[in-house]
Design an enzyme around this catalytic site. Structure first.
Site, PDB file in Angstrom:
ATOM      1  N   GLY A  14     -19.258 -31.004  22.332  1.00 18.76           N
ATOM      2  CA  GLY A  14     -18.663 -32.065  21.544  1.00 18.76           C
ATOM      3  C   GLY A  14     -19.558 -32.569  20.419  1.00 18.76           C
ATOM      4  O   GLY A  14     -19.080 -32.866  19.323  1.00 18.76           O
ATOM      5  N   ASN A  15     -20.878 -32.628  20.663  1.00 20.71           N
ATOM      6  CA  ASN A  15     -21.776 -33.192  19.649  1.00 20.71           C
ATOM      7  C   ASN A  15     -21.976 -32.266  18.451  1.00 20.71           C
ATOM      8  O   ASN A  15     -22.487 -32.682  17.420  1.00 20.71           O
ATOM      9  CB  ASN A  15     -23.137 -33.554  20.268  1.00 20.71           C
ATOM     10  CG  ASN A  15     -23.977 -32.334  20.537  1.00 20.71           C
ATOM     11  OD1 ASN A  15     -23.552 -31.417  21.230  1.00 20.71           O
ATOM     12  ND2 ASN A  15     -25.167 -32.302  19.982  1.00 20.71           N
ATOM     13  N   LYS A 132      -7.988 -35.004  37.025  1.00 25.34           N
ATOM     14  CA  LYS A 132      -8.688 -35.281  35.777  1.00 25.34           C
ATOM     15  C   LYS A 132      -7.762 -36.065  34.842  1.00 25.34           C
ATOM     16  O   LYS A 132      -6.821 -35.518  34.266  1.00 25.34           O
ATOM     17  CB  LYS A 132      -9.103 -33.956  35.126  1.00 25.34           C
ATOM     18  CG  LYS A 132     -10.022 -34.120  33.935  1.00 25.34           C
ATOM     19  CD  LYS A 132     -10.376 -32.761  33.338  1.00 25.34           C
ATOM     20  CE  LYS A 132     -11.094 -32.882  32.026  1.00 25.34           C
ATOM     21  NZ  LYS A 132     -12.440 -33.442  32.137  1.00 25.34           N
ATOM     22  N   LYS A 216     -14.924 -25.578  29.486  1.00 22.49           N
ATOM     23  CA  LYS A 216     -15.292 -24.678  28.396  1.00 22.49           C
ATOM     24  C   LYS A 216     -16.575 -23.889  28.693  1.00 22.49           C
ATOM     25  O   LYS A 216     -16.738 -22.753  28.244  1.00 22.49           O
ATOM     26  CB  LYS A 216     -15.401 -25.430  27.064  1.00 22.49           C
ATOM     27  CG  LYS A 216     -16.680 -26.258  26.890  1.00 22.49           C
ATOM     28  CD  LYS A 216     -17.440 -25.872  25.647  1.00 22.49           C
ATOM     29  CE  LYS A 216     -18.803 -26.481  25.494  1.00 22.49           C
ATOM     30  NZ  LYS A 216     -19.367 -27.458  26.358  1.00 22.49           N
ATOM     31  N   LYS A 278     -22.800 -26.536  33.007  1.00 27.70           N
ATOM     32  CA  LYS A 278     -23.568 -25.657  32.109  1.00 27.70           C
ATOM     33  C   LYS A 278     -24.532 -24.786  32.917  1.00 27.70           C
ATOM     34  O   LYS A 278     -24.672 -23.588  32.666  1.00 27.70           O
ATOM     35  CB  LYS A 278     -24.355 -26.475  31.085  1.00 27.70           C
ATOM     36  CG  LYS A 278     -23.450 -27.274  30.160  1.00 27.70           C
ATOM     37  CD  LYS A 278     -24.230 -27.997  29.094  1.00 27.70           C
ATOM     38  CE  LYS A 278     -23.406 -29.100  28.476  1.00 27.70           C
ATOM     39  NZ  LYS A 278     -22.058 -28.715  28.069  1.00 27.70           N
TER      40      LYS A 278
HETATM   41  P1  ADP Z   1     -21.061 -31.090  25.824  1.00 30.90           P
HETATM   42  O1  ADP Z   1     -20.139 -31.903  24.981  1.00 30.90           O
HETATM   43  O2  ADP Z   1     -22.020 -30.274  25.014  1.00 30.90           O
HETATM   44  O3  ADP Z   1     -20.370 -30.301  26.909  1.00 30.90           O
HETATM   45  P2  ADP Z   1     -21.985 -32.971  27.864  1.00 30.90           P
HETATM   46  O4  ADP Z   1     -22.108 -34.405  27.494  1.00 30.90           O
HETATM   47  O5  ADP Z   1     -20.835 -32.555  28.710  1.00 30.90           O
HETATM   48  O6  ADP Z   1     -22.042 -32.145  26.502  1.00 30.90           O
HETATM   49  O7  ADP Z   1     -23.340 -32.482  28.591  1.00 30.90           O
HETATM   50  C1  ADP Z   1     -24.592 -32.653  27.975  1.00 30.90           C
HETATM   51  C2  ADP Z   1     -25.248 -33.927  28.478  1.00 30.90           C
HETATM   52  O8  ADP Z   1     -25.648 -33.792  29.836  1.00 30.90           O
HETATM   53  C3  ADP Z   1     -26.533 -34.318  27.797  1.00 30.90           C
HETATM   54  O9  ADP Z   1     -26.314 -34.941  26.566  1.00 30.90           O
HETATM   55  C4  ADP Z   1     -27.171 -35.266  28.828  1.00 30.90           C
HETATM   56  O10 ADP Z   1     -26.821 -36.601  28.537  1.00 30.90           O
HETATM   57  C5  ADP Z   1     -26.498 -34.889  30.136  1.00 30.90           C
HETATM   58  N1  ADP Z   1     -27.408 -34.480  31.228  1.00 30.90           N
HETATM   59  C6  ADP Z   1     -27.129 -34.686  32.541  1.00 30.90           C
HETATM   60  N2  ADP Z   1     -28.095 -34.202  33.320  1.00 30.90           N
HETATM   61  C7  ADP Z   1     -29.037 -33.687  32.501  1.00 30.90           C
HETATM   62  C8  ADP Z   1     -30.297 -33.027  32.730  1.00 30.90           C
HETATM   63  N3  ADP Z   1     -30.763 -32.814  33.964  1.00 30.90           N
HETATM   64  N4  ADP Z   1     -31.008 -32.603  31.650  1.00 30.90           N
HETATM   65  C9  ADP Z   1     -30.537 -32.799  30.404  1.00 30.90           C
HETATM   66  N5  ADP Z   1     -29.355 -33.419  30.122  1.00 30.90           N
HETATM   67  C10 ADP Z   1     -28.599 -33.852  31.155  1.00 30.90           C
HETATM   68 MG    MG Z   2     -19.229 -31.129  28.555  1.00 28.46          MG
END
Ligand code: ADP
Ligand code: MG
Length: 319
Positions: A14-15, A132, A216, A278
């Protein structure tokens, strides 16, 4: 590097599309996508052929809200069409910003977007409890109108009604062969947007869309395995993965083996719904291919691929 091109699947979060959730308007989306496209073009310039996959959560939310506000006047759209809409609009933005980068650099490359369907199992247990929630709160009357048009709805703990969807496992990427052929021929392919449009197969072998959301990261990992990618990279809001994320004893990780990743996951270091999917997606890729996966911020893609930053997930034997 000519003739020795390797294939990377880059999953952008998303970012990479909306840098600041408080300013999600289209002008800012263009600015953000343009920056992301520059980083992806850098990697392509270094000799990689790339398939870009992307999320669509906020964009789906905006379209759902428009549906809600307009439902007294215009028919509402089912979720499979909404996912298809976002694949088109986000794909277009990536296509144009990538193409402009290629032109600026004199690179003979063209980006193409493939509307992608992903088959799920109608008997996936996720369908038994579609928990969800998506979109905003609805009145009972609005909820009944959505329900009548095929949307699963649920009363949410006395706070109002919401649409709810299941998040089933991706089983098959219908357009997989086309994606593989296109990237092998040098096209920059944007595919599996939002995890893909979830479809099920009926007794006659026909496909039809279902109201669900495929993760995704999971769908991108499946694609990377199926097209035998040399690298799977997840670009998200952090440069590295951490242990004790956000706590005083936080430690950034350069590298972890599959076994270590499993161990850390069991210890609860990776938040469900953000980092955990992820890590799971990376583990699946690394185990299937014996190759590395990387998690990093879009701004660090090329440095991470050169081993200078990001978190590498590697097979156990290379520990
Ligand atoms: P995206 O939109 O890329 O899928 P998400 O917000 O779903 O992003 O996932 C990324 C986020 O996960 C990071 O921005 C961070 O805030 C969070 N996060 C949770 N646990 C961890 C971790 N152990 N190390 C790094 N980030 C983490
Ligand atoms: Mg995500």
């Amino acid at each position: 590097m000519e003739g020795e091109r390797r294939i990377a699947v880059i999953a952008i979060g998303g970012n990479s599309l909306i840098a600041d959730p408080k300013r999600p308007d289209v002008a800012h989306q263009w600015d953000t996508v343009r920056t992301t496209a520059r980083h992806i073009a850098d990697l392509i310039a270094q000799g990689w052929d790339v398939v870009v996959t992307h999320g669509n959560g906020p964009q789906v939310g905006f379209i759902l809200r428009r549906n809600e506000l307009a439902s007294h006047e215009v028919h509402v759209t089912p979720l499979d069409l909404i996912v298809a809409d976002t694949q088109g609009s986000i794909g277009y933005m990536l296509q144009q910003t990538l193409d402009n980068e290629f032109r600026r650099r004199g690179m003979h490359k063209t980006a193409i977007t493939l509307v992608t369907q992903v088959r799920v199992d109608p008997n996936d247990p996720a369908f038994q409890r579609p928990t969800k929630p998506i979109g905003g709160f609805l009145t009972e009357e609005e909820a009944r109108r959505f329900a009548a048009q095929g949307w699963p709805v649920m009363e949410d703990a006395g706070r109002g009604w919401r649409r709810v969807v299941a998040s089933p496992q991706p089983l098959e990427i219908i357009e997989e062969a086309a994606i593989r052929d296109a990237v092998r021929q040098g096209w920059v392919v944007i595919a599996v947007g939002g995890g893909g449009i979830p479809v099920v197969e009926n007794e006659k072998g026909e496909l039809r869309g279902v109201p669900a959301v495929i993760d995704k990261d999971r769908a991108s990992s499946l694609l990377a395995r199926r097209i035998d990618a040399d690298l799977f990279l997840i670009a998200t809001a952090v440069e590295k993965v951490a242990l004790n994320y956000g706590k005083p004893n936080q430690v950034w990780l350069d590298r972890m083996t599959v076994s270590q990743a499993r161990q850390y996951m069991a210890e609860g270091h990776f938040a469900p719904g953000s980092m955990k999917p992820k890590i799971e997606a990376c583990i699946a890729f690394v185990e299937a291919t014996g190759r590395a996966a990387i998690i990093t911020h879009p701004a660090h893609i090329t440095r991470a691929v050169q081993g200078e930053t990001g978190t590498y997930i590697v097979p156990d034997e290379t520990a």
